[in-house]
Design a protein around this motif. Sequence first.
Motif, PDB file in Angstrom:
ATOM      1  N   GLY A  53       0.802  -1.212   0.000  1.00  0.00           N
ATOM      2  CA  GLY A  53       0.000   0.000   0.000  1.00  0.00           C
ATOM      3  C   GLY A  53       0.838   1.266   0.000  1.00  0.00           C
ATOM      4  N   ASN A  54       0.160   2.409  -0.026  1.00  0.00           N
ATOM      5  CA  ASN A  54       0.824   3.715   0.039  1.00  0.00           C
ATOM      6  C   ASN A  54       1.178   4.092   1.462  1.00  0.00           C
ATOM      7  N   ILE A  55       0.420   3.585   2.422  1.00  0.00           N
ATOM      8  CA  ILE A  55       0.626   3.941   3.822  1.00  0.00           C
ATOM      9  C   ILE A  55       0.883   2.664   4.613  1.00  0.00           C
ATOM     10  N   GLY A  56       1.959   2.671   5.373  1.00  0.00           N
ATOM     11  CA  GLY A  56       2.256   1.567   6.270  1.00  0.00           C
ATOM     12  C   GLY A  56       2.620   2.137   7.629  1.00  0.00           C
ATOM     13  N   TYR A  57       2.194   1.486   8.693  1.00  0.00           N
ATOM     14  CA  TYR A  57       2.481   2.030  10.020  1.00  0.00           C
ATOM     15  C   TYR A  57       2.599   0.923  11.046  1.00  0.00           C
ATOM     16  N   LYS A  58       3.280   1.257  12.131  1.00  0.00           N
ATOM     17  CA  LYS A  58       3.317   0.369  13.296  1.00  0.00           C
ATOM     18  C   LYS A  58       3.506   1.231  14.534  1.00  0.00           C
ATOM     19  N   LEU A  59       2.968   0.731  15.625  1.00  0.00           N
ATOM     20  CA  LEU A  59       2.993   1.446  16.893  1.00  0.00           C
ATOM     21  C   LEU A  59       3.367   0.447  17.980  1.00  0.00           C
ATOM     22  N   SER A  60       4.208   0.855  18.911  1.00  0.00           N
ATOM     23  CA  SER A  60       4.582  -0.015  20.029  1.00  0.00           C
ATOM     24  C   SER A  60       3.326  -0.439  20.784  1.00  0.00           C
ATOM     25  N   HIS A  61       3.328  -1.688  21.232  1.00  0.00           N
ATOM     26  CA  HIS A  61       2.142  -2.270  21.872  1.00  0.00           C
ATOM     27  C   HIS A  61       1.578  -1.414  23.001  1.00  0.00           C
ATOM     28  N   GLN A  62       2.434  -0.869  23.846  1.00  0.00           N
ATOM     29  CA  GLN A  62       1.931  -0.141  25.016  1.00  0.00           C
ATOM     30  C   GLN A  62       1.250   1.184  24.659  1.00  0.00           C
ATOM     31  N   TYR A  63       1.380   1.632  23.397  1.00  0.00           N
ATOM     32  CA  TYR A  63       0.765   2.896  22.997  1.00  0.00           C
ATOM     33  C   TYR A  63      -0.465   2.697  22.115  1.00  0.00           C
ATOM     34  N   ARG A  64      -0.822   1.467  21.856  1.00  0.00           N
ATOM     35  CA  ARG A  64      -1.996   1.184  21.035  1.00  0.00           C
ATOM     36  C   ARG A  64      -3.270   1.433  21.839  1.00  0.00           C
ATOM     37  N   GLY A  65      -4.345   1.716  21.131  1.00  0.00           N
ATOM     38  CA  GLY A  65      -5.643   1.919  21.769  1.00  0.00           C
ATOM     39  C   GLY A  65      -5.888   3.344  22.236  1.00  0.00           C
ATOM     40  N   ASN A  66      -5.002   4.268  21.874  1.00  0.00           N
ATOM     41  CA  ASN A  66      -5.157   5.668  22.277  1.00  0.00           C
ATOM     42  C   ASN A  66      -5.560   6.588  21.129  1.00  0.00           C
ATOM     43  N   GLY A  67      -5.785   6.030  19.952  1.00  0.00           N
ATOM     44  CA  GLY A  67      -6.140   6.843  18.789  1.00  0.00           C
ATOM     45  C   GLY A  67      -4.950   7.553  18.160  1.00  0.00           C
ATOM     46  N   TYR A  68      -3.737   7.159  18.544  1.00  0.00           N
ATOM     47  CA  TYR A  68      -2.547   7.841  18.036  1.00  0.00           C
ATOM     48  C   TYR A  68      -2.377   7.684  16.528  1.00  0.00           C
ATOM     49  N   MET A  69      -2.625   6.486  15.997  1.00  0.00           N
ATOM     50  CA  MET A  69      -2.382   6.298  14.575  1.00  0.00           C
ATOM     51  C   MET A  69      -3.369   7.086  13.739  1.00  0.00           C
ATOM     52  N   LEU A  70      -4.600   7.198  14.193  1.00  0.00           N
ATOM     53  CA  LEU A  70      -5.560   8.034  13.479  1.00  0.00           C
ATOM     54  C   LEU A  70      -5.086   9.478  13.475  1.00  0.00           C
ATOM     55  N   GLN A  71      -4.549   9.942  14.590  1.00  0.00           N
ATOM     56  CA  GLN A  71      -4.008  11.300  14.637  1.00  0.00           C
ATOM     57  C   GLN A  71      -2.855  11.469  13.649  1.00  0.00           C
ATOM     58  N   VAL A  72      -1.973  10.460  13.570  1.00  0.00           N
ATOM     59  CA  VAL A  72      -0.841  10.513  12.638  1.00  0.00           C
ATOM     60  C   VAL A  72      -1.353  10.639  11.203  1.00  0.00           C
TER      61      VAL A  72
END
Length: 143
Positions: A53-72
């Motif tokens: 895809g055009n967009i790929g992402y990953k977030l450390s486990h302890q920071y998931r569930g906070n809506g951070y990736m949507l903000q990014v």
Amino acid sequence: PDYTNGVLDLYFNSDYDRVGVVCENFDIAIAGTGRVIGNVRITYDDMRDNFLGNIGYKLSHQYRGNGYMLQVLEILKKPMLDKGLEKPIITTAPGNTASIRTIEKFGGKRIENDDWYNIYEVDLTEKTGKSKWNIWGDIIVFI
């Protein structure tokens, strides 16, 4: 930071592997701390036939569930549009419900799926109203 919304800072990182000819990678950090919690890749090539895809992402486990990736994704919406990427493709595994929710909140519509990947397209020119965040410049507006 190269981009920020006051909650998260994005720092361009040229050390990541490139995907395609025109590709940008950003480290994601908690604003003002420099503490990297993940990364995001934006590829401006035509990725319609590429499972990455055009967009790929990953977030450390302890920071998931906070809506951070949507903000990014919201932070990067204007830069993507400015560079001519109006309908990015995002792929995710069919069982990755958290990523699917993020993609759908960002306005992604599933255009294809198989046993390995669901493929979503996001029309960045549409205003979906689904997102919890609207970001203009450095200002977050809650809707």
